[in-house]
Design a protein around this motif. Structure first.
Motif, PDB file in Angstrom:
ATOM      1  N   THR A 178       0.795  -1.241   0.001  1.00  0.00           N
ATOM      2  CA  THR A 178       0.058   0.152  -0.052  1.00  0.00           C
ATOM      3  C   THR A 178       0.959   1.289   0.394  1.00  0.00           C
ATOM      4  O   THR A 178       0.544   2.194  -0.983  1.00  0.00           O
ATOM      5  CB  THR A 178      -0.994   0.057   1.176  1.00  0.00           C
ATOM      6  N   SER A 179       1.892   1.285   0.789  1.00  0.00           N
ATOM      7  CA  SER A 179       2.773   2.328   0.898  1.00  0.00           C
ATOM      8  C   SER A 179       3.471   2.662  -0.358  1.00  0.00           C
ATOM      9  O   SER A 179       3.379   3.852  -0.771  1.00  0.00           O
ATOM     10  CB  SER A 179       3.923   2.107   2.013  1.00  0.00           C
ATOM     11  N   LEU A 180       3.957   1.634  -1.362  1.00  0.00           N
ATOM     12  CA  LEU A 180       4.614   1.788  -2.252  1.00  0.00           C
ATOM     13  C   LEU A 180       3.530   2.264  -3.532  1.00  0.00           C
ATOM     14  O   LEU A 180       4.052   2.955  -4.339  1.00  0.00           O
ATOM     15  CB  LEU A 180       5.245   0.719  -2.884  1.00  0.00           C
ATOM     16  N   SER A 181       2.338   1.709  -3.202  1.00  0.00           N
ATOM     17  CA  SER A 181       1.432   2.170  -4.303  1.00  0.00           C
ATOM     18  C   SER A 181       1.306   3.681  -4.247  1.00  0.00           C
ATOM     19  O   SER A 181       0.736   4.216  -5.168  1.00  0.00           O
ATOM     20  CB  SER A 181       0.224   1.374  -4.058  1.00  0.00           C
ATOM     21  N   ILE A 182       1.325   4.348  -2.952  1.00  0.00           N
ATOM     22  CA  ILE A 182       1.019   5.757  -2.618  1.00  0.00           C
ATOM     23  C   ILE A 182       2.144   6.395  -3.338  1.00  0.00           C
ATOM     24  O   ILE A 182       2.080   7.458  -3.832  1.00  0.00           O
ATOM     25  CB  ILE A 182       0.951   5.955  -1.262  1.00  0.00           C
ATOM     26  N   GLY A 183       3.372   5.864  -3.044  1.00  0.00           N
ATOM     27  CA  GLY A 183       4.709   6.809  -3.628  1.00  0.00           C
ATOM     28  C   GLY A 183       5.777   5.810  -2.867  1.00  0.00           C
ATOM     29  O   GLY A 183       5.795   5.118  -2.090  1.00  0.00           O
ATOM     30  N   VAL A 204      -4.851  -0.897 -10.286  1.00  0.00           N
ATOM     31  CA  VAL A 204      -6.102   0.043  -9.820  1.00  0.00           C
ATOM     32  C   VAL A 204      -5.682   1.384  -9.786  1.00  0.00           C
ATOM     33  O   VAL A 204      -6.338   2.282 -10.103  1.00  0.00           O
ATOM     34  CB  VAL A 204      -6.332  -0.694  -8.367  1.00  0.00           C
ATOM     35  N   PHE A 205      -4.143   1.522  -9.279  1.00  0.00           N
ATOM     36  CA  PHE A 205      -3.998   3.026  -9.019  1.00  0.00           C
ATOM     37  C   PHE A 205      -2.833   3.379 -10.062  1.00  0.00           C
ATOM     38  O   PHE A 205      -2.536   4.860  -9.785  1.00  0.00           O
ATOM     39  CB  PHE A 205      -3.603   3.078  -7.601  1.00  0.00           C
ATOM     40  N   ALA A 206      -2.152   2.890 -10.661  1.00  0.00           N
ATOM     41  CA  ALA A 206      -0.985   3.460 -11.315  1.00  0.00           C
ATOM     42  C   ALA A 206      -1.435   4.270 -12.479  1.00  0.00           C
ATOM     43  O   ALA A 206      -2.370   3.738 -13.444  1.00  0.00           O
ATOM     44  CB  ALA A 206       0.040   2.560 -12.090  1.00  0.00           C
ATOM     45  N   SER A 207      -0.953   5.514 -12.553  1.00  0.00           N
ATOM     46  CA  SER A 207      -1.695   6.418 -13.491  1.00  0.00           C
ATOM     47  C   SER A 207      -1.137   6.065 -14.923  1.00  0.00           C
ATOM     48  O   SER A 207      -0.073   5.331 -15.109  1.00  0.00           O
ATOM     49  CB  SER A 207      -1.201   8.093 -13.212  1.00  0.00           C
ATOM     50  N   ASN A 208      -1.561   6.689 -15.941  1.00  0.00           N
ATOM     51  CA  ASN A 208      -1.188   6.438 -17.296  1.00  0.00           C
ATOM     52  C   ASN A 208       0.463   6.769 -17.428  1.00  0.00           C
ATOM     53  O   ASN A 208       1.113   6.083 -18.086  1.00  0.00           O
ATOM     54  CB  ASN A 208      -2.028   7.475 -18.356  1.00  0.00           C
ATOM     55  N   ALA A 209       1.013   7.952 -16.808  1.00  0.00           N
ATOM     56  CA  ALA A 209       2.268   8.207 -16.886  1.00  0.00           C
ATOM     57  C   ALA A 209       3.093   7.280 -16.193  1.00  0.00           C
ATOM     58  O   ALA A 209       4.406   7.027 -16.518  1.00  0.00           O
ATOM     59  CB  ALA A 209       2.461   9.633 -16.352  1.00  0.00           C
ATOM     60  N   ASN A 210       2.699   6.468 -15.188  1.00  0.00           N
ATOM     61  CA  ASN A 210       3.451   5.613 -14.421  1.00  0.00           C
ATOM     62  C   ASN A 210       3.548   4.256 -15.033  1.00  0.00           C
ATOM     63  O   ASN A 210       3.857   3.308 -14.610  1.00  0.00           O
ATOM     64  CB  ASN A 210       2.909   5.538 -12.936  1.00  0.00           C
ATOM     65  N   GLN A 211       2.866   4.167 -16.322  1.00  0.00           N
ATOM     66  CA  GLN A 211       2.924   2.989 -17.177  1.00  0.00           C
ATOM     67  C   GLN A 211       4.240   2.938 -17.899  1.00  0.00           C
ATOM     68  O   GLN A 211       4.844   1.713 -18.186  1.00  0.00           O
ATOM     69  CB  GLN A 211       1.886   2.878 -18.109  1.00  0.00           C
ATOM     70  N   ALA A 212       5.101   3.850 -17.961  1.00  0.00           N
ATOM     71  CA  ALA A 212       6.371   4.146 -18.516  1.00  0.00           C
ATOM     72  C   ALA A 212       7.279   3.457 -17.526  1.00  0.00           C
ATOM     73  O   ALA A 212       7.217   3.208 -16.263  1.00  0.00           O
ATOM     74  CB  ALA A 212       6.904   5.588 -18.938  1.00  0.00           C
ATOM     75  N   MET A 213       8.745   3.143 -17.947  1.00  0.00           N
ATOM     76  CA  MET A 213       9.729   2.486 -17.392  1.00  0.00           C
ATOM     77  C   MET A 213      10.561   3.532 -16.380  1.00  0.00           C
ATOM     78  O   MET A 213      11.666   3.888 -16.648  1.00  0.00           O
ATOM     79  CB  MET A 213      10.579   1.675 -18.256  1.00  0.00           C
ATOM     80  N   ARG A 214       9.684   4.229 -15.647  1.00  0.00           N
ATOM     81  CA  ARG A 214      10.367   5.468 -14.670  1.00  0.00           C
ATOM     82  C   ARG A 214      10.607   4.579 -13.413  1.00  0.00           C
ATOM     83  O   ARG A 214      10.363   3.441 -13.145  1.00  0.00           O
ATOM     84  CB  ARG A 214       9.255   6.493 -14.408  1.00  0.00           C
ATOM     85  N   CYS A 215      11.432   5.379 -12.845  1.00  0.00           N
ATOM     86  CA  CYS A 215      12.196   4.877 -11.463  1.00  0.00           C
ATOM     87  C   CYS A 215      11.463   5.655 -10.099  1.00  0.00           C
ATOM     88  O   CYS A 215      12.005   5.246  -9.173  1.00  0.00           O
ATOM     89  CB  CYS A 215      13.456   5.193 -11.584  1.00  0.00           C
ATOM     90  N   ASP A 216      10.736   6.619 -10.258  1.00  0.00           N
ATOM     91  CA  ASP A 216      10.374   7.368  -8.962  1.00  0.00           C
ATOM     92  C   ASP A 216       8.781   6.970  -8.639  1.00  0.00           C
ATOM     93  O   ASP A 216       8.412   7.911  -7.773  1.00  0.00           O
ATOM     94  CB  ASP A 216      10.330   8.912  -9.637  1.00  0.00           C
ATOM     95  N   ALA A 217       8.373   5.950  -9.058  1.00  0.00           N
ATOM     96  CA  ALA A 217       6.889   5.766  -8.666  1.00  0.00           C
ATOM     97  C   ALA A 217       6.785   4.149  -8.951  1.00  0.00           C
ATOM     98  O   ALA A 217       7.853   3.235  -9.388  1.00  0.00           O
ATOM     99  CB  ALA A 217       5.999   6.417  -9.192  1.00  0.00           C
ATOM    100  N   LEU A 218       5.510   3.630  -8.334  1.00  0.00           N
ATOM    101  CA  LEU A 218       5.357   2.247  -8.705  1.00  0.00           C
ATOM    102  C   LEU A 218       4.935   2.053 -10.340  1.00  0.00           C
ATOM    103  O   LEU A 218       4.021   2.085 -10.564  1.00  0.00           O
ATOM    104  CB  LEU A 218       4.093   1.628  -7.700  1.00  0.00           C
ATOM    105  N   THR A 219       5.866   1.725 -10.851  1.00  0.00           N
ATOM    106  CA  THR A 219       5.909   1.622 -12.355  1.00  0.00           C
ATOM    107  C   THR A 219       6.381   0.123 -12.608  1.00  0.00           C
ATOM    108  O   THR A 219       6.728  -0.447 -11.817  1.00  0.00           O
ATOM    109  CB  THR A 219       7.115   2.533 -13.171  1.00  0.00           C
TER     110      THR A 219
END
Length: 603
Positions: free
Chosen positions: A198-203, A248-263
């Motif tokens: 849950t924490s990592l899904s938040i940030g 359920v919660f990852a945004s469209n932008a977080n579908q990319a191979m980024r390192c700063d969120a649950l991607t």
């Protein structure tokens, strides 16, 4: 009859511990709402993230897509890429919808912003009550609540109007401690896994703590094969919970191979780690050396695979340019180690964590040879890790204070009764109070208040007050008399501007939008004509400044003769047309005239 009173009291505390804890939370919540009603009334969202969170909720309620977290009121028409998720939006949005039919939208937002931050505090208090009842004694949770309230840096995250995600992440951290201290192995492992997911899904702010919790559970299994059920439950809930959170919660932008969120980057790591830990727990070899070898191999595979597949994430996760890191991100005060901060701010943050670590070590030592040792040792390791994190970034202060509560409670549970039972009156009266003040870390606040320790000078006071005045609702609201426009202003003022007015801004302090942030920096530190060119490229029609705001002092220090430096000295270009504001306004506003000089002179 007298001898039976304590046992009856303890029985009452034990039987109704959750009700008593929730009653204490409700009392605290009511007190905070009453004493901070002024902040609620004036929508005093003091942090840029709190303002952006409200804008995110407004977008959701206005019909913006669930997976679209772009903030279109900044850097139009492209908008700002915000790397958060919708999890924390939900309680705020729900409260607004509940209150709106009765008090209207504006008041509903105020009430929601006042109440929502206090909800995770109930989780924290329940988690610590659960923990200390098992680690120390049945009635000890009452003492833990008192010590927790003295954790000032942590408590600020739950105060009314502090609506950003930090409170919920701290709540997940408290649940992690409860899971580590749970005697029921499967339940404890599941609590840690779900709290981490849950924490990592938040940030990703709590990623180091999540990794440490996983390492502690793995080492616990290496030492004791009987911990296999705890490890298996943790593995399943970590992998499954992270996958569900991403879906359920990852945004469209977080579908990319980024390192700063649950991607997909971190999701693959978490799912793979969960799968490997589950297999290890199911195989569960009886030889300790075999379990250690399995854990080492699994860790090496994940680490090497991560380095080979995601090399872009081996450096700082924000992925910003060198210039942005040098001119902005590296200078964020929260990102500096605690020893680089003045004693006036460092001492109150570090006092409780240090005492909590001492208490956890003492409690672990006292528990050696008993079943409680297996419960205290993970908590002591986790507390020590949190204290060490302060040497990396001071923003770890709230987490370190919160994780210190069990250890500080254990230390106070021993020292204060010893003082109260001492044969000397002075020790019983003064000693018990002094012991509690030291163990709880409250002595640090008193020392800062009454001793001449790094007291701010007059210039610092002026700078500190400037942002509060400029960002106030009365100061900002007058801007709505002007038709909606793009306003060029300070980076740290952008989120507040779009929250309180109908105008658009250029930038906010969000690292995925480095080009816009650098544009503001270059505009204020470059020549006047450079400012005019950048402002025009962004479609800005107005310039809004706040004299002495902390950000403005940086511009003046870097470029004394830059555009902002000249503006602060009263050297205003002819193409800036003053826009009158009410007398006493802390803001300065100009209309930007992009006409050529010949056209202006002919008019």
């Amino acid at each position: 009859m007298i001898d039976t009173v304590p046992s009856r009291f303890e029985t009452l505390l034990d039987r109704h511990w959750l009700r008593i804890t929730l009653a204490a939370w409700l009392t605290i919540a009511i007190y905070w709402m009453v004493t901070r009603w002024g902040a609620v009334h004036w929508l005093a969202l003091g942090d840029t993230d709190d303002n952006m969170r409200l804008m995110q909720v407004r977008g959701l309620l206005a019909g913006q897509g669930w997976y679209d977290l772009t903030q279109y009121r900044l850097n139009p028409p492209h908008g700002f890429n915000i790397h958060w998720s919708r999890i924390v939006d939900l309680p705020i949005a729900a409260l607004i919808l509940i209150f709106k039919p009765f008090v209207g939208t504006a008041s509903a937002e105020r009430l929601a912003c006042g109440i929502a931050p206090m909800l995770p505090l109930a989780v924290v208090m329940g988690a610590f009550a659960f923990t200390v009842r098992r680690l120390i004694a049945t009635p000890a949770y009452a003492l833990a609540i008192i010590i927790m309230l003295g954790a000032t840096a942590a408590m600020l995250m739950f105060m009314p109007m502090r609506i950003d995600h930090h409170g919920w992440q701290l709540a997940m951290l408290a649940l992690t401690v409860a899971g580590l201290a749970d005697r029921r192995r499967a339940r404890g492992g599941a609590i840690v896994g779900l709290a981490t997911a849950t924490s990592l899904s938040i940030g990703l702010e709590m990623l180091p703590y999540g990794a440490m919790a996983g390492a502690i559970l793995t080492l616990r299994w290496v030492w004791d094969a009987g911990e296999a059920r705890r490890l298996a439950a943790y593995a399943l809930t970590l992998g499954g919970g992270s996958a569900l959170g991403f879906a359920v919660f990852a945004s469209n932008a977080n579908q990319a191979m980024r390192c700063d969120a649950l991607t997909p980057v971190w999701l693959s790591v978490l799912v793979l780690a969960g799968a490997k830990l589950f297999v290890m727990a199911r195989l569960n070899p009886q030889a300790r050396s075999a379990r250690l070898a399995m854990a080492a191999v699994a860790g090496a595979i994940i680490a090497i695979g991560f380095a080979l597949i995601f090399p872009q994430c081996l450096s700082r996760p924000e992925g910003v340019s060198d210039e942005l890191a040098r001119t902005w991100l590296n200078n964020v005060r929260e990102a500096k180690p605690i020893y680089k901060h003045p004693l006036r701010s460092a001492l109150p943050i570090a006092a409780l964590p240090v005492m909590g670590l001492i208490g956890a070590i003492v409690a672990t030592w006292r528990a050696r040879g008993t079943a409680a040792f297996a419960l205290w040792a993970p908590v002591a390791l986790f507390t020590g890790f949190a204290v060490a994190m302060l040497l990396w970034q001071v923003r770890a202060g709230p987490a370190a204070q919160l994780l210190a509560v069990p250890g500080a409670t254990a230390l106070a549970w021993v020292l204060v009764p010893w003082c109260l039972g001492h044969r000397f009156l002075l020790v019983r009266v003064v000693g018990s109070v002094a012991a509690f003040m030291v163990v709880s870390g409250l002595f640090a606040g008193l020392a800062i208040r009454w001793l001449p320790i790094d007291r701010p000078d007059k210039r610092t006071d002026i700078i500190n007050r400037a942002h509060g005045r400029c960002a106030s609702l009365p100061a900002m609201r007058v801007l709505d008399r002007i038709p909606a426009s793009v306003i060029f202003t300070h980076v740290d003022l952008g989120p507040r501007l779009i929250t309180l007015t109908h105008h658009y801004g250029i930038a906010g302090p969000y690292h995925r939008n480095g080009d816009a942030i650098l544009d503001v920096h270059h505009a204020f530190t470059g020549s006047p004509e450079n400012f005019r060119r950048i402002a025009q490229a962004h479609g800005a029609r107005l310039l809004l400044t706040c004299p002495n705001i902390p950000e403005s002092t940086v511009y003046r220090a870097r470029a004394r003769d830059g555009f902002y430096g000249q503006l602060a000295k009263g050297k205003v270009p002819a193409w800036l047309i003053p826009v009158p504001l009410p007398k006493g306004s802390p803001l300065r506003l100009w209309r930007i005239d992009y006409a050529d000089p010949a056209s202006r002179s002919s008019r």
